[in-house]
Design a protein around this motif. Structure first.
Motif, PDB file in Angstrom:
ATOM      1  N   SER A 123       0.917  -1.105  -0.188  1.00 42.12           N
ATOM      2  CA  SER A 123      -0.098  -0.027  -0.135  1.00 42.12           C
ATOM      3  C   SER A 123       0.978   1.134   0.007  1.00 42.12           C
ATOM      4  N   SER A 124       0.345   2.472  -0.168  1.00 39.23           N
ATOM      5  CA  SER A 124       1.012   3.859  -0.312  1.00 39.23           C
ATOM      6  C   SER A 124       1.733   3.891   0.944  1.00 39.23           C
ATOM      7  N   SER A 125       0.894   3.490   2.279  1.00 41.33           N
ATOM      8  CA  SER A 125       1.535   3.822   3.687  1.00 41.33           C
ATOM      9  C   SER A 125       3.053   2.962   3.617  1.00 41.33           C
ATOM     10  N   GLU A 126       2.832   1.616   3.317  1.00 43.50           N
ATOM     11  CA  GLU A 126       3.835   0.627   3.170  1.00 43.50           C
ATOM     12  C   GLU A 126       4.959   1.109   2.505  1.00 43.50           C
ATOM     13  N   ILE A 127       4.754   1.566   1.517  1.00 44.14           N
ATOM     14  CA  ILE A 127       5.853   1.897   0.537  1.00 44.14           C
ATOM     15  C   ILE A 127       6.573   3.289   1.191  1.00 44.14           C
ATOM     16  N   ALA A 128       5.941   3.994   1.858  1.00 45.42           N
ATOM     17  CA  ALA A 128       6.429   5.019   2.471  1.00 45.42           C
ATOM     18  C   ALA A 128       7.045   4.884   3.657  1.00 45.42           C
ATOM     19  N   GLU A 144      16.908  13.394  -1.708  1.00 44.36           N
ATOM     20  CA  GLU A 144      16.099  12.253  -2.567  1.00 44.36           C
ATOM     21  C   GLU A 144      14.633  12.379  -2.260  1.00 44.36           C
ATOM     22  N   GLU A 145      13.914  12.303  -3.472  1.00 39.17           N
ATOM     23  CA  GLU A 145      12.567  12.616  -3.543  1.00 39.17           C
ATOM     24  C   GLU A 145      11.719  11.369  -3.167  1.00 39.17           C
ATOM     25  N   PRO A 146      10.720  11.295  -2.179  1.00 42.12           N
ATOM     26  CA  PRO A 146      10.131  10.224  -1.680  1.00 42.12           C
ATOM     27  C   PRO A 146       9.163   9.875  -2.829  1.00 42.12           C
ATOM     28  N   PRO A 147       8.524   8.405  -3.100  1.00 33.47           N
ATOM     29  CA  PRO A 147       7.866   8.227  -3.853  1.00 33.47           C
ATOM     30  C   PRO A 147       6.646   8.992  -4.216  1.00 33.47           C
ATOM     31  N   GLN A 148       6.066   9.166  -5.233  1.00 31.82           N
ATOM     32  CA  GLN A 148       4.924   9.885  -5.568  1.00 31.82           C
ATOM     33  C   GLN A 148       3.776   9.238  -5.831  1.00 31.82           C
ATOM     34  N   THR A 149       2.762   9.747  -5.595  1.00 30.21           N
ATOM     35  CA  THR A 149       1.388   9.150  -6.079  1.00 30.21           C
ATOM     36  C   THR A 149       1.254   9.261  -7.533  1.00 30.21           C
TER      37      THR A 149
END
Length: 325
Positions: free
Chosen positions: A8-13, A320-325
Protein backbone atom coordinates in the motif's frame (compact mmCIF):
# COMPACT_ATOMS: atom_id res chain seq x y z
CA UNK A 1 -6.53 -13.85 -3.90
CA UNK A 2 -2.72 -13.45 -4.27
CA UNK A 3 -0.51 -14.84 -1.51
CA UNK A 4 0.63 -11.31 -0.74
CA UNK A 5 -1.33 -8.16 -1.58
CA UNK A 6 0.56 -5.32 -3.25
CA UNK A 7 2.30 -2.83 -1.00
CA UNK A 8 0.00 0.00 0.00
CA UNK A 9 1.01 3.67 -0.23
CA UNK A 10 1.70 3.88 3.50
CA UNK A 11 3.82 0.70 3.40
CA UNK A 12 5.87 2.05 0.50
CA UNK A 13 6.34 5.26 2.53
CA UNK A 14 7.56 3.61 5.73
CA UNK A 15 9.80 1.17 3.86
CA UNK A 16 11.34 4.01 1.84
CA UNK A 17 11.94 6.08 5.00
CA UNK A 18 13.42 3.08 6.82
CA UNK A 19 15.77 2.39 3.89
CA UNK A 20 17.07 5.97 4.11
CA UNK A 21 17.59 5.78 7.87
CA UNK A 22 19.15 2.32 7.92
CA UNK A 23 21.62 2.95 5.10
CA UNK A 24 22.68 6.19 6.81
CA UNK A 25 23.14 4.44 10.15
CA UNK A 26 25.08 1.51 8.66
CA UNK A 27 27.55 3.88 6.96
CA UNK A 28 28.10 5.74 10.25
CA UNK A 29 28.42 2.46 12.13
CA UNK A 30 31.08 1.19 9.72
CA UNK A 31 33.22 4.25 10.40
CA UNK A 32 32.69 4.07 14.18
CA UNK A 33 33.62 0.36 14.24
CA UNK A 34 36.88 0.99 12.41
CA UNK A 35 37.92 3.71 14.86
CA UNK A 36 36.64 2.13 18.10
CA UNK A 37 39.25 2.12 20.90
CA UNK A 38 37.29 0.04 23.40
CA UNK A 39 36.96 -3.68 22.61
CA UNK A 40 33.52 -3.99 24.22
CA UNK A 41 32.19 -0.97 22.33
CA UNK A 42 33.53 -2.39 19.08
CA UNK A 43 31.83 -5.74 19.71
CA UNK A 44 28.49 -4.02 20.45
CA UNK A 45 28.66 -2.09 17.19
CA UNK A 46 29.82 -5.07 15.13
CA UNK A 47 26.96 -7.23 16.45
CA UNK A 48 24.47 -4.44 15.77
CA UNK A 49 25.80 -3.97 12.23
CA UNK A 50 25.46 -7.69 11.54
CA UNK A 51 21.85 -7.79 12.76
CA UNK A 52 20.84 -4.60 10.95
CA UNK A 53 22.66 -5.02 7.64
CA UNK A 54 20.13 -7.49 6.21
CA UNK A 55 17.18 -5.07 6.33
CA UNK A 56 18.11 -2.68 3.51
CA UNK A 57 18.48 -5.82 1.35
CA UNK A 58 15.03 -7.05 2.45
CA UNK A 59 13.45 -3.70 1.65
CA UNK A 60 15.23 -3.63 -1.72
CA UNK A 61 13.82 -7.08 -2.51
CA UNK A 62 10.29 -5.99 -1.56
CA UNK A 63 10.51 -3.02 -3.93
CA UNK A 64 11.94 -5.14 -6.74
CA UNK A 65 9.17 -7.74 -6.36
CA UNK A 66 6.63 -4.93 -6.74
CA UNK A 67 8.39 -3.53 -9.81
CA UNK A 68 9.16 -0.34 -7.88
CA UNK A 69 12.36 1.70 -8.12
CA UNK A 70 14.82 1.06 -5.31
CA UNK A 71 15.85 4.15 -3.31
CA UNK A 72 19.48 5.26 -3.36
CA UNK A 73 19.82 6.04 0.32
CA UNK A 74 23.44 6.19 1.46
CA UNK A 75 26.24 4.18 -0.09
CA UNK A 76 29.97 3.62 0.37
CA UNK A 77 30.47 6.97 -1.36
CA UNK A 78 28.97 8.68 1.70
CA UNK A 79 31.52 7.32 4.19
CA UNK A 80 35.29 7.74 4.27
CA UNK A 81 36.57 4.96 6.49
CA UNK A 82 40.18 6.17 6.39
CA UNK A 83 39.30 9.62 7.74
CA UNK A 84 40.89 10.26 11.16
CA UNK A 85 38.90 9.76 14.34
CA UNK A 86 36.38 12.60 14.75
CA UNK A 87 34.93 11.70 18.18
CA UNK A 88 36.57 10.20 21.24
CA UNK A 89 35.99 9.29 24.90
CA UNK A 90 33.04 7.01 24.32
CA UNK A 91 30.97 9.19 22.03
CA UNK A 92 30.61 6.34 19.52
CA UNK A 93 28.23 4.43 21.78
CA UNK A 94 26.48 7.66 22.79
CA UNK A 95 25.78 8.35 19.12
CA UNK A 96 24.56 4.80 18.52
CA UNK A 97 22.25 5.10 21.55
CA UNK A 98 20.80 8.37 20.22
CA UNK A 99 20.05 6.86 16.81
CA UNK A 100 18.53 3.74 18.39
CA UNK A 101 16.21 5.99 20.40
CA UNK A 102 15.01 7.59 17.17
CA UNK A 103 14.68 4.15 15.54
CA UNK A 104 12.42 2.90 18.33
CA UNK A 105 9.92 5.66 17.65
CA UNK A 106 10.14 5.24 13.88
CA UNK A 107 9.63 1.47 13.94
CA UNK A 108 6.65 1.68 16.29
CA UNK A 109 5.02 4.30 14.07
CA UNK A 110 5.79 2.21 11.00
CA UNK A 111 3.96 -0.80 12.49
CA UNK A 112 0.83 1.34 12.90
CA UNK A 113 0.99 2.26 9.18
CA UNK A 114 1.62 -1.29 7.92
CA UNK A 115 -1.01 -3.87 6.98
CA UNK A 116 0.80 -6.62 5.09
CA UNK A 117 1.94 -9.41 7.38
CA UNK A 118 5.55 -9.58 6.21
CA UNK A 119 5.98 -5.81 6.57
CA UNK A 120 4.53 -5.81 10.08
CA UNK A 121 6.76 -8.74 11.07
CA UNK A 122 9.83 -6.92 9.75
CA UNK A 123 9.15 -3.83 11.83
CA UNK A 124 8.37 -5.95 14.89
CA UNK A 125 11.78 -7.61 14.54
CA UNK A 126 13.49 -4.26 13.98
CA UNK A 127 11.79 -2.90 17.10
CA UNK A 128 13.09 -5.83 19.17
CA UNK A 129 16.64 -5.37 17.82
CA UNK A 130 16.52 -1.64 18.49
CA UNK A 131 15.24 -2.06 22.05
CA UNK A 132 17.91 -4.66 22.78
CA UNK A 133 20.79 -2.50 21.63
CA UNK A 134 19.40 0.66 23.21
CA UNK A 135 19.50 -1.16 26.56
CA UNK A 136 23.01 -2.53 25.86
CA UNK A 137 24.30 0.95 24.98
CA UNK A 138 22.66 2.50 28.05
CA UNK A 139 24.21 -0.08 30.38
CA UNK A 140 27.61 0.32 28.72
CA UNK A 141 27.58 4.10 29.17
CA UNK A 142 26.42 3.85 32.78
CA UNK A 143 29.19 1.37 33.59
CA UNK A 144 31.78 3.67 31.98
CA UNK A 145 30.49 6.73 33.85
CA UNK A 146 29.64 8.42 30.54
CA UNK A 147 25.93 8.64 31.25
CA UNK A 148 24.27 9.89 34.41
CA UNK A 149 20.84 9.11 35.74
CA UNK A 150 18.17 11.81 36.13
CA UNK A 151 17.89 13.56 39.54
CA UNK A 152 16.85 11.40 42.48
CA UNK A 153 13.98 12.77 44.57
CA UNK A 154 12.16 11.63 47.74
CA UNK A 155 9.69 8.84 47.07
CA UNK A 156 6.02 9.94 46.96
CA UNK A 157 4.29 8.89 50.21
CA UNK A 158 0.70 9.74 49.30
CA UNK A 159 -1.65 10.34 46.38
CA UNK A 160 -3.97 13.26 45.78
CA UNK A 161 -5.86 15.33 43.24
CA UNK A 162 -5.24 18.86 42.01
CA UNK A 163 -7.71 21.19 43.72
CA UNK A 164 -6.76 24.61 42.38
CA UNK A 165 -6.08 26.01 38.93
CA UNK A 166 -3.05 27.82 40.36
CA UNK A 167 -1.32 24.47 39.75
CA UNK A 168 -1.22 25.50 36.10
CA UNK A 169 0.35 28.90 36.84
CA UNK A 170 3.76 30.19 35.92
CA UNK A 171 3.31 31.74 32.51
CA UNK A 172 3.72 35.37 33.59
CA UNK A 173 6.47 36.94 35.73
CA UNK A 174 3.86 37.88 38.35
CA UNK A 175 2.42 34.39 38.72
CA UNK A 176 3.98 32.04 41.22
CA UNK A 177 5.42 28.85 39.80
CA UNK A 178 5.08 25.65 41.76
CA UNK A 179 7.93 23.17 41.85
CA UNK A 180 8.13 20.80 38.90
CA UNK A 181 6.32 17.50 39.18
CA UNK A 182 8.18 14.31 38.28
CA UNK A 183 6.57 13.93 34.85
CA UNK A 184 7.79 17.41 33.94
CA UNK A 185 11.26 16.69 35.33
CA UNK A 186 11.50 13.55 33.22
CA UNK A 187 10.72 15.41 30.00
CA UNK A 188 13.02 18.33 30.80
CA UNK A 189 15.90 16.04 31.68
CA UNK A 190 15.44 14.01 28.51
CA UNK A 191 15.58 17.23 26.50
CA UNK A 192 18.80 18.27 28.22
CA UNK A 193 20.45 14.88 27.75
CA UNK A 194 19.52 14.66 24.05
CA UNK A 195 20.71 18.17 23.24
CA UNK A 196 24.02 17.80 25.11
CA UNK A 197 24.83 14.79 22.94
CA UNK A 198 23.37 16.42 19.84
CA UNK A 199 25.56 19.50 20.22
CA UNK A 200 28.70 17.31 20.33
CA UNK A 201 27.65 15.47 17.19
CA UNK A 202 26.92 18.68 15.29
CA UNK A 203 30.16 20.32 16.50
CA UNK A 204 31.99 17.49 14.76
CA UNK A 205 29.95 17.94 11.58
CA UNK A 206 30.63 21.68 11.57
CA UNK A 207 34.37 21.05 11.87
CA UNK A 208 34.60 18.80 8.80
CA UNK A 209 31.83 19.90 6.40
CA UNK A 210 33.03 20.73 2.88
CA UNK A 211 30.36 23.20 1.79
CA UNK A 212 30.38 26.61 3.46
CA UNK A 213 26.59 26.81 3.83
CA UNK A 214 26.47 23.33 5.38
CA UNK A 215 29.23 24.29 7.82
CA UNK A 216 27.37 27.44 8.87
CA UNK A 217 24.18 25.42 9.21
CA UNK A 218 25.87 22.98 11.58
CA UNK A 219 27.39 25.81 13.63
CA UNK A 220 23.95 27.34 14.02
CA UNK A 221 22.49 23.96 15.03
CA UNK A 222 25.14 23.47 17.69
CA UNK A 223 24.27 26.83 19.21
CA UNK A 224 20.54 26.05 19.15
CA UNK A 225 21.22 22.79 21.02
CA UNK A 226 23.35 24.58 23.62
CA UNK A 227 20.66 27.23 24.11
CA UNK A 228 18.04 24.51 24.66
CA UNK A 229 20.28 22.85 27.27
CA UNK A 230 20.66 26.20 29.04
CA UNK A 231 16.92 26.99 29.00
CA UNK A 232 15.73 23.56 30.16
CA UNK A 233 18.47 23.29 32.81
CA UNK A 234 17.42 26.67 34.17
CA UNK A 235 13.86 25.40 34.66
CA UNK A 236 15.18 22.46 36.67
CA UNK A 237 17.53 24.60 38.75
CA UNK A 238 14.62 26.89 39.66
CA UNK A 239 13.05 23.85 41.35
CA UNK A 240 16.35 23.15 43.17
CA UNK A 241 17.12 20.16 40.94
CA UNK A 242 20.65 19.63 39.69
CA UNK A 243 21.26 18.55 36.11
CA UNK A 244 24.00 15.91 36.40
CA UNK A 245 25.11 15.37 32.80
CA UNK A 246 28.24 13.23 32.49
CA UNK A 247 31.01 13.91 30.03
CA UNK A 248 29.96 11.68 27.17
CA UNK A 249 32.58 12.38 24.55
CA UNK A 250 34.22 15.19 22.67
CA UNK A 251 35.35 16.22 19.20
CA UNK A 252 38.97 15.69 18.12
CA UNK A 253 40.99 18.20 16.11
CA UNK A 254 40.42 16.36 12.82
CA UNK A 255 39.15 18.43 9.89
CA UNK A 256 38.83 15.49 7.50
CA UNK A 257 35.20 14.52 6.94
CA UNK A 258 34.33 10.87 7.69
CA UNK A 259 30.91 11.35 6.07
CA UNK A 260 29.57 13.21 3.06
CA UNK A 261 27.84 16.53 3.62
CA UNK A 262 24.72 14.84 2.24
CA UNK A 263 24.78 12.19 4.99
CA UNK A 264 25.51 14.68 7.78
CA UNK A 265 22.71 17.01 6.63
CA UNK A 266 20.25 14.10 6.51
CA UNK A 267 21.35 12.97 9.97
CA UNK A 268 20.70 16.41 11.47
CA UNK A 269 17.34 16.55 9.67
CA UNK A 270 16.42 13.21 11.25
CA UNK A 271 17.39 14.47 14.70
CA UNK A 272 15.34 17.65 14.19
CA UNK A 273 12.24 15.62 13.29
CA UNK A 274 12.70 13.47 16.39
CA UNK A 275 13.26 16.55 18.56
CA UNK A 276 10.02 18.18 17.39
CA UNK A 277 8.09 14.97 18.08
CA UNK A 278 9.69 14.48 21.47
CA UNK A 279 9.03 18.11 22.37
CA UNK A 280 5.37 17.70 21.45
CA UNK A 281 5.06 14.78 23.87
CA UNK A 282 6.78 16.79 26.60
CA UNK A 283 4.40 19.68 25.99
CA UNK A 284 1.34 17.43 26.16
CA UNK A 285 2.30 16.09 29.61
CA UNK A 286 3.43 19.38 31.19
CA UNK A 287 0.78 21.05 33.35
CA UNK A 288 2.70 24.20 34.34
CA UNK A 289 1.80 26.85 31.77
CA UNK A 290 5.31 28.20 31.29
CA UNK A 291 6.68 24.82 30.16
CA UNK A 292 4.48 24.32 27.07
CA UNK A 293 5.06 27.96 26.19
CA UNK A 294 8.83 27.42 26.33
CA UNK A 295 8.62 24.15 24.39
CA UNK A 296 6.54 25.74 21.63
CA UNK A 297 9.24 28.39 21.13
CA UNK A 298 11.93 25.70 21.05
CA UNK A 299 9.97 23.60 18.54
CA UNK A 300 9.42 26.64 16.32
CA UNK A 301 13.16 27.32 16.32
CA UNK A 302 13.94 23.68 15.47
CA UNK A 303 11.32 23.59 12.71
CA UNK A 304 12.68 26.80 11.14
CA UNK A 305 16.21 25.41 11.39
CA UNK A 306 15.20 22.11 9.75
CA UNK A 307 13.40 24.01 6.98
CA UNK A 308 16.57 25.98 6.22
CA UNK A 309 18.46 22.68 6.16
CA UNK A 310 16.03 21.30 3.58
CA UNK A 311 16.74 24.30 1.34
CA UNK A 312 20.48 23.61 1.53
CA UNK A 313 19.95 19.93 0.72
CA UNK A 314 17.77 20.78 -2.29
CA UNK A 315 20.30 23.38 -3.49
CA UNK A 316 23.10 20.79 -3.57
CA UNK A 317 21.00 17.89 -4.86
CA UNK A 318 21.27 15.94 -1.61
CA UNK A 319 17.55 15.40 -0.90
CA UNK A 320 16.19 12.20 -2.43
CA UNK A 321 12.56 12.61 -3.44
CA UNK A 322 10.05 10.28 -1.73
CA UNK A 323 7.89 8.10 -4.02
CA UNK A 324 5.06 10.05 -5.64
CA UNK A 325 1.39 9.10 -5.91
Amino acid sequence: MPDKPALSSSEIAVLWTTYQQKTMFLRMLEYLIKHADDAKAKTIMEDLHEETNVYPHKIKTMFQEEGASVPIGFTEEDVHLDAPKLYENGFDITLVRMIKEISMGMHTLSITMSYREDVIEMFQTLTAITQKYYAICTNYLLEKGQLTRPPFVPMPKSVGFIKDTSYLGGITPMSKSRHLNMVEVANLYHGVEANVAGSIMIDGFAQVAHEKDARKFFERGSQIAKDIVHDLSKKMLESKLQVPIASNGNVTESTTAPFSDKLMMYCVSLFCSFSVGSGSIGTAFSLRNDLPAKMVIIMQDIFAYAHDGAKIMIKHGWMEEPPQT
